[in-house]
Design a protein around this motif. Structure first.
Motif, PDB file in Angstrom:
ATOM      1  N   ALA A   1       2.951   6.179   4.114  1.00 16.14           N
ATOM      2  CA  ALA A   1       3.161   7.209   5.123  1.00 16.14           C
ATOM      3  C   ALA A   1       2.767   6.722   6.508  1.00 16.14           C
ATOM      4  CB  ALA A   1       2.373   8.464   4.756  1.00 16.14           C
ATOM      5  N   VAL A   2       1.684   5.939   6.573  1.00 10.57           N
ATOM      6  CA  VAL A   2       1.219   5.431   7.861  1.00 10.57           C
ATOM      7  C   VAL A   2       2.277   4.545   8.515  1.00 10.57           C
ATOM      8  CG1 VAL A   2      -0.430   3.829   8.921  1.00 10.57           C
ATOM      9  CG2 VAL A   2      -1.240   5.637   7.411  1.00 10.57           C
ATOM     10  N   LEU A   3       2.968   3.756   7.722  1.00  9.99           N
ATOM     11  CA  LEU A   3       4.014   2.900   8.286  1.00  9.99           C
ATOM     12  C   LEU A   3       5.087   3.738   8.977  1.00  9.99           C
ATOM     13  CD1 LEU A   3       4.469   0.295   5.409  1.00  9.99           C
ATOM     14  CD2 LEU A   3       3.241   0.006   7.557  1.00  9.99           C
ATOM     15  N   ALA A   4       5.500   4.822   8.339  1.00 10.40           N
ATOM     16  CA  ALA A   4       6.507   5.693   8.936  1.00 10.40           C
ATOM     17  C   ALA A   4       5.964   6.390  10.183  1.00 10.40           C
ATOM     18  CB  ALA A   4       6.980   6.721   7.914  1.00 10.40           C
ATOM     19  N   ILE A   5       4.700   6.798  10.130  1.00 13.65           N
ATOM     20  CA  ILE A   5       4.102   7.516  11.253  1.00 13.65           C
ATOM     21  C   ILE A   5       3.969   6.618  12.477  1.00 13.65           C
ATOM     22  CG2 ILE A   5       1.945   8.563  12.047  1.00 13.65           C
ATOM     23  CD1 ILE A   5       1.660   9.625   9.116  1.00 13.65           C
ATOM     24  N   VAL A   6       3.542   5.382  12.275  1.00 13.95           N
ATOM     25  CA  VAL A   6       3.414   4.449  13.401  1.00 13.95           C
ATOM     26  C   VAL A   6       4.782   4.163  14.010  1.00 13.95           C
ATOM     27  CG1 VAL A   6       2.753   2.107  14.054  1.00 13.95           C
ATOM     28  CG2 VAL A   6       1.288   3.425  12.529  1.00 13.95           C
ATOM     29  N   LEU A   7       5.813   4.016  13.164  1.00  9.29           N
ATOM     30  CA  LEU A   7       7.160   3.785  13.684  1.00  9.29           C
ATOM     31  C   LEU A   7       7.644   4.998  14.471  1.00  9.29           C
ATOM     32  CD1 LEU A   7       9.584   1.938  13.863  1.00  9.29           C
ATOM     33  CD2 LEU A   7      10.401   2.864  11.676  1.00  9.29           C
TER      34      LEU A   7
ATOM     35  N   LEU B   1       4.398  -3.759  13.234  1.00  6.39           N
ATOM     36  CA  LEU B   1       4.792  -4.925  12.452  1.00  6.39           C
ATOM     37  C   LEU B   1       3.596  -5.509  11.701  1.00  6.39           C
ATOM     38  CD1 LEU B   1       7.180  -6.660  11.710  1.00  6.39           C
ATOM     39  CD2 LEU B   1       6.740  -8.073  13.722  1.00  6.39           C
ATOM     40  N   TRP B   2       2.423  -5.505  12.337  1.00 11.14           N
ATOM     41  CA  TRP B   2       1.208  -6.017  11.677  1.00 11.14           C
ATOM     42  C   TRP B   2       0.892  -5.205  10.434  1.00 11.14           C
ATOM     43  CZ3 TRP B   2      -3.597  -4.316  10.221  1.00 11.14           C
ATOM     44  CH2 TRP B   2      -4.567  -5.297   9.959  1.00 11.14           C
ATOM     45  N   PHE B   3       0.934  -3.888  10.556  1.00 10.37           N
ATOM     46  CA  PHE B   3       0.652  -3.031   9.412  1.00 10.37           C
ATOM     47  C   PHE B   3       1.691  -3.220   8.310  1.00 10.37           C
ATOM     48  CE2 PHE B   3      -2.044  -0.023  12.066  1.00 10.37           C
ATOM     49  CZ  PHE B   3      -3.206  -0.388  11.422  1.00 10.37           C
ATOM     50  N   ALA B   4       2.958  -3.340   8.697  1.00  2.87           N
ATOM     51  CA  ALA B   4       4.016  -3.506   7.698  1.00  2.87           C
ATOM     52  C   ALA B   4       3.831  -4.798   6.914  1.00  2.87           C
ATOM     53  CB  ALA B   4       5.379  -3.488   8.381  1.00  2.87           C
ATOM     54  N   VAL B   5       3.524  -5.875   7.607  1.00  2.79           N
ATOM     55  CA  VAL B   5       3.339  -7.165   6.953  1.00  2.79           C
ATOM     56  C   VAL B   5       2.159  -7.119   5.985  1.00  2.79           C
ATOM     57  CG1 VAL B   5       2.639  -9.562   7.356  1.00  2.79           C
ATOM     58  CG2 VAL B   5       4.438  -8.533   8.751  1.00  2.79           C
ATOM     59  N   ASN B   6       1.064  -6.483   6.391  1.00  7.39           N
ATOM     60  CA  ASN B   6      -0.123  -6.429   5.540  1.00  7.39           C
ATOM     61  C   ASN B   6       0.014  -5.449   4.384  1.00  7.39           C
ATOM     62  OD1 ASN B   6      -2.640  -8.068   6.615  1.00  7.39           O
ATOM     63  ND2 ASN B   6      -1.515  -7.359   8.407  1.00  7.39           N
ATOM     64  N   ALA B   7       0.827  -4.419   4.557  1.00  8.56           N
ATOM     65  CA  ALA B   7       0.982  -3.427   3.498  1.00  8.56           C
ATOM     66  C   ALA B   7       1.984  -3.869   2.444  1.00  8.56           C
ATOM     67  CB  ALA B   7       1.405  -2.085   4.095  1.00  8.56           C
TER      68      ALA B   7
ATOM     69  N   ALA C   1       7.470   2.975   0.925  1.00  4.30           N
ATOM     70  CA  ALA C   1       7.640   2.947   2.382  1.00  4.30           C
ATOM     71  C   ALA C   1       9.041   3.406   2.767  1.00  4.30           C
ATOM     72  CB  ALA C   1       7.366   1.544   2.912  1.00  4.30           C
ATOM     73  N   VAL C   2      10.044   2.997   1.996  1.00  7.05           N
ATOM     74  CA  VAL C   2      11.419   3.436   2.261  1.00  7.05           C
ATOM     75  C   VAL C   2      11.532   4.948   2.092  1.00  7.05           C
ATOM     76  CG1 VAL C   2      13.803   3.312   1.443  1.00  7.05           C
ATOM     77  CG2 VAL C   2      12.452   1.222   1.670  1.00  7.05           C
TER      78      VAL C   2
ATOM     79  N   GLY D   1       1.255  14.436   2.429  1.00  8.11           N
ATOM     80  CA  GLY D   1       1.077  15.005   1.098  1.00  8.11           C
ATOM     81  C   GLY D   1       2.085  14.480   0.098  1.00  8.11           C
ATOM     82  N   THR D   2       3.337  14.338   0.524  1.00  8.75           N
ATOM     83  CA  THR D   2       4.379  13.819  -0.368  1.00  8.75           C
ATOM     84  C   THR D   2       4.080  12.393  -0.798  1.00  8.75           C
ATOM     85  OG1 THR D   2       6.066  15.238   0.638  1.00  8.75           O
ATOM     86  CG2 THR D   2       6.842  13.293  -0.556  1.00  8.75           C
ATOM     87  N   CYS D   3       3.744  11.543   0.173  1.00 11.10           N
ATOM     88  CA  CYS D   3       3.480  10.141  -0.142  1.00 11.10           C
ATOM     89  C   CYS D   3       2.214   9.996  -0.989  1.00 11.10           C
ATOM     90  CB  CYS D   3       3.353   9.327   1.144  1.00 11.10           C
ATOM     91  SG  CYS D   3       4.901   9.135   2.035  1.00 11.10           S
TER      92      CYS D   3
END
Length: 441
Positions: free
Chosen positions: A127-133, A370-376, A408-409, A427-429
């Protein structure tokens, strides 16, 4: 209740207090959502400030180290009611989230090994990846007009991600470019600030004394820890690290998170990369500035101190100390600088420099995303360097985490296609993460 004074409306402290309580409790969604909430409340609904004054304050806060949304609240509170207004606005913006993070940190440490807790944090990472984007897109749409600002954003991203240049150098360069462009172009008369009801507040009584008090409290805290505990103590390290963070991490919460993640994970080894994402997930589920994730970092650092057994009492002290040294400088920057920034509202060069810095921050957020995506999504990473100054962290493609990628998708679809709000998305994620953990056991 508003009173008419000399042909204008005077905002009572009681009404402002109630508004800051509401903003503090509803400030979900990171800086983009928090700034939008303040704009809707202060500018659109209450009409306490006009658009130009709000954006002028925002541009200055973007220039400061630390969380721009919390500093913006402090600035506006100071503008309305002086030092007491700034303190109340800034503190009420922090306290609800700080208390929530404190409780959640305890739950994380005590029950972190349970499958349901693991599943919740697994889902929150996606969820964090989507929120940051989302934050990147929202801030970009609001900030990047014309040709220069998008170019600055792209340049900032390349400088940070590809060349790993220091952020202060990037932000200083952007400010210089904005200032020079303003010198070469004629000012837009339609955008010149006009005198308003707050013109006389630029020298609020006690503002300089409040700034000095913040500076002394900050300095005495660090000095006392050095003298009593020594430089090897985890508490001294926390105080020094987060004090340094408060002075060098420009660009708002997202820039701060990138710095804290790198130093906390790689240098001090207080926590793992995945735990940093889990901490950000905690911050995303609670109101207040995202930089409250530092409280989670300080909690774990003190809890795992090598000088003794894990201790929740030590962890609590570490969390409180982290919050103290992280946010005390935020009040210092506002009380020390806001009166002078208000005096320079008519300076075309300064306004252009602040706008350019706001634009380059979009590139910082892109670098963080991008940093978070790579690490996650990837379990292993490698450095790619060349003799031309390129220094990038790239993922090892064979180490992809397929379940995380899938989740993430799903989070992206929920956020962008289904337009799911913040709390339903989290909540969903989290629910999907719990189901996946139980299914794989």
């Amino acid at each position: 209740m508003l009173k008419e004074v000399e042909g204008r409306q005077e905002i009572t402290f009681k009404e402002a207090f109630a508004v800051w309580v509401r903003i503090g409790l509803l400030s979900f969604g990171g800086p983009a959502g928090q700034i939008a909430l303040m704009h809707r409340t202060i500018v659109d609904e209450k009409k306490w400030l006009d658009e130009s004054r709000f954006l002028h304050a925002l541009n200055y806060c973007m220039l400061l180290p630390g969380p721009e949304a919390q500093q913006l609240a402090t600035y506006i509170g100071w503008l309305l009611h002086g030092v007491r207004g700034g303190l109340v606005a800034g503190l009420l913006f922090i306290l609800p989230g700080a208390l929530a993070i404190f409780v959640l940190s305890w739950i994380y440490v005590v029950y972190g090994d349970l499958a349901i807790t693991e599943g919740v944090f697994f889902g929150l990472k996606a969820a964090v990846l989507a929120i940051v984007l989302q934050a990147l897109i929202r801030i970009g749409r609001r900030t990047l007009q014309g040709i220069l600002k998008p170019a600055l954003a792209v340049g900032g991203f390349v400088a940070l991600f590809v060349f790993s240049l220091p952020f202060p150098l990037v932000v200083l360069s952007a400010g210089i470019i904005g200032y020079l462009v303003a010198r070469w172009s004629a000012p837009d008369a339609s955008r010149q600030p006009r005198p308003d009801a707050f013109t006389e507040t630029t020298l609020r009584p006690g503002t300089q004394q409040a700034a000095l008090c913040c500076l002394l409290l900050w300095g005495l805290t660090v000095a006392a820890l050095f003298m009593v505990l020594g430089d090897e103590s985890v508490f001294t390290q926390i105080a020094v690290f987060f004090s340094k963070m408060a002075t060098v991490t420009f660009g708002g919460a997202y820039a701060v998170l990138s710095y804290v993640a790198q130093q906390g994970v790689e240098t001090f080894q207080w926590l793992e990369p995945g735990e940093m994402l889990e901490g950000l997930g905690l911050a995303e589920t609670t109101p207040g500035p995202l930089i409250l994730v530092t409280q989670f970092v300080g909690f774990l650092a003190a809890y795992r101190d090598g000088a003794g057994e894990p201790s929740l009492l030590m962890a609590s002290a570490g969390a409180l100390l982290t919050t103290w040294v992280t946010f005390l400088p935020c009040f210092l920057w506002i009380f020390a600088g806001a009166p002078y920034v208000e005096k320079l509202r008519n300076n075309h060069g300064l306004s252009s420099a602040l706008s350019a810095i706001t634009a380059v921050v979009v590139g910082v957020i892109a670098n963080l995303a991008l940093w978070f995506a790579v690490n996650a999504v990837f379990g292993e990473h490698q450095r790619f360097t060349t003799g031309w100054g390129i220094n990038m962290q790239l993922p090892v493609l064979d180490s992809i985490n397929a379940p995380m990628m899938t989740l993430a998708v799903i989070a992206m679809v929920c956020a962008f296609r289904l337009k799911m709000a913040m709390l339903p998305l989290l909540g969903t994620c989290a629910t999907l993460g719990v189901l996946w953990v139980f299914w794989t056991q």
